[in-house]
Motif scaffolding. Structure first.
Motif, mmCIF file in Angstrom:
data_model
loop_
_atom_site.group_PDB
_atom_site.id
_atom_site.type_symbol
_atom_site.label_atom_id
_atom_site.label_comp_id
_atom_site.label_asym_id
_atom_site.label_seq_id
_atom_site.Cartn_x
_atom_site.Cartn_y
_atom_site.Cartn_z
ATOM 1 N N THR A 97 0.862 -1.178 0.000
ATOM 2 C CA THR A 97 0.000 0.000 0.000
ATOM 3 C C THR A 97 0.900 1.229 0.000
ATOM 4 O O THR A 97 2.094 1.137 0.324
ATOM 5 C CB THR A 97 -0.901 0.024 1.251
ATOM 6 N N PHE A 98 0.325 2.366 -0.365
ATOM 7 C CA PHE A 98 1.106 3.593 -0.441
ATOM 8 C C PHE A 98 0.366 4.769 0.179
ATOM 9 O O PHE A 98 -0.815 4.975 -0.090
ATOM 10 C CB PHE A 98 1.421 3.961 -1.899
ATOM 11 N N THR A 99 1.099 5.522 0.975
ATOM 12 C CA THR A 99 0.631 6.816 1.470
ATOM 13 C C THR A 99 1.198 7.890 0.532
ATOM 14 O O THR A 99 2.002 7.586 -0.355
ATOM 15 C CB THR A 99 1.144 7.084 2.901
ATOM 16 N N GLN A 100 0.830 9.122 0.761
ATOM 17 C CA GLN A 100 1.336 10.210 -0.083
ATOM 18 C C GLN A 100 2.858 10.310 -0.001
ATOM 19 O O GLN A 100 3.530 10.463 -1.021
ATOM 20 C CB GLN A 100 0.672 11.530 0.316
ATOM 21 N N GLU A 101 3.427 10.207 1.175
ATOM 22 C CA GLU A 101 4.884 10.305 1.322
ATOM 23 C C GLU A 101 5.591 9.136 0.650
ATOM 24 O O GLU A 101 6.621 9.306 0.005
ATOM 25 C CB GLU A 101 5.282 10.409 2.797
ATOM 26 N N GLN A 102 5.043 7.942 0.790
ATOM 27 C CA GLN A 102 5.654 6.773 0.142
ATOM 28 C C GLN A 102 5.596 6.902 -1.376
ATOM 29 O O GLN A 102 6.537 6.520 -2.065
ATOM 30 C CB GLN A 102 4.945 5.493 0.595
ATOM 31 N N ALA A 103 4.503 7.443 -1.890
ATOM 32 C CA ALA A 103 4.383 7.634 -3.344
ATOM 33 C C ALA A 103 5.473 8.567 -3.848
ATOM 34 O O ALA A 103 6.079 8.321 -4.895
ATOM 35 C CB ALA A 103 2.997 8.174 -3.700
ATOM 36 N N LYS A 104 5.723 9.633 -3.128
ATOM 37 C CA LYS A 104 6.775 10.580 -3.531
ATOM 38 C C LYS A 104 8.132 9.883 -3.590
ATOM 39 O O LYS A 104 8.934 10.164 -4.481
ATOM 40 C CB LYS A 104 6.841 11.751 -2.552
ATOM 41 N N GLN A 105 8.381 8.975 -2.690
ATOM 42 C CA GLN A 105 9.669 8.293 -2.617
ATOM 43 C C GLN A 105 9.868 7.287 -3.753
ATOM 44 O O GLN A 105 10.983 7.104 -4.221
ATOM 45 C CB GLN A 105 9.817 7.568 -1.275
ATOM 46 N N VAL A 106 8.809 6.618 -4.208
ATOM 47 C CA VAL A 106 8.972 5.543 -5.195
ATOM 48 C C VAL A 106 8.497 5.898 -6.604
ATOM 49 O O VAL A 106 8.695 5.118 -7.540
ATOM 50 C CB VAL A 106 8.268 4.241 -4.736
ATOM 51 N N LEU A 107 7.898 7.056 -6.759
ATOM 52 C CA LEU A 107 7.302 7.429 -8.049
ATOM 53 C C LEU A 107 8.284 7.318 -9.200
ATOM 54 O O LEU A 107 7.949 6.794 -10.273
ATOM 55 C CB LEU A 107 6.703 8.823 -7.977
ATOM 56 N N SER A 108 9.492 7.754 -9.023
ATOM 57 C CA SER A 108 10.466 7.754 -10.134
ATOM 58 C C SER A 108 10.896 6.356 -10.547
ATOM 59 O O SER A 108 11.419 6.171 -11.646
ATOM 60 C CB SER A 108 11.692 8.583 -9.749
ATOM 61 N N THR A 109 10.637 5.357 -9.712
ATOM 62 C CA THR A 109 11.058 3.984 -10.049
ATOM 63 C C THR A 109 9.900 3.087 -10.452
ATOM 64 O O THR A 109 10.110 1.895 -10.690
ATOM 65 C CB THR A 109 11.789 3.339 -8.855
ATOM 66 N N ARG A 110 8.689 3.635 -10.545
ATOM 67 C CA ARG A 110 7.534 2.811 -10.919
ATOM 68 C C ARG A 110 7.714 2.247 -12.309
ATOM 69 O O ARG A 110 8.095 2.953 -13.240
ATOM 70 C CB ARG A 110 6.228 3.614 -10.878
ATOM 71 N N GLN A 111 7.440 0.968 -12.482
ATOM 72 C CA GLN A 111 7.561 0.300 -13.777
ATOM 73 C C GLN A 111 6.261 0.328 -14.569
ATOM 74 O O GLN A 111 6.230 -0.072 -15.719
ATOM 75 C CB GLN A 111 8.021 -1.137 -13.587
#
Length: 112
Positions: A97-111
């Motif tokens: 699952t993702f919170t807003q902060e987690q999304a910011k951290q992983v967004l650039s690596t999403r496949q």
């Protein structure tokens, strides 16, 4: 969502079973003069890039991942079945699952 907001303007939470539904609802929410993620909390399922961007931007509040990257895991199981090997009756996939902060951290690596 547009019709729903006209008939029931005082909703405070929206659950969409995929990100695209949530993104469409965001358009209707904004069209109704409301702020998505603030006036109406939004929870979606998928975690595709566009949804994750909306989460990072604060328009979505929480996303449950449903990964399409399960091919290698499925192929491993299929090869074992073909070889006559035992496979588990239940296979749990790795999703999160993702919170807003987690999304910011992983967004650039999403496949996806």
């Amino acid at each position: 969502m547009e019709a729903f907001l006209k008939s029931t303007p005082d909703i405070d939470v929206l659950y969409a079973h995929n990100d695209d539904m949530g993104l469409g609802a965001i358009e209707a929410i904004e069209g109704a003069g409301k702020v998505p993620g603030k006036d109406i909390k939004i929870i979606t399922v998928d975690a595709v890039k566009d949804g994750m961007q909306a989460l990072a931007d604060g328009k979505i509040n929480f996303i449950v991942e449903c990964s399409p990257l399960l091919g290698p895991q499925l192929m491993d199981l299929a090869k074992k079945v073909v070889k006559g090997e035992q496979v588990p009756a239940r296979v749990v996939t790795e999703e999160t699952t993702f919170t807003q902060e987690q999304a910011k951290q992983v967004l650039s690596t999403r496949q996806y």
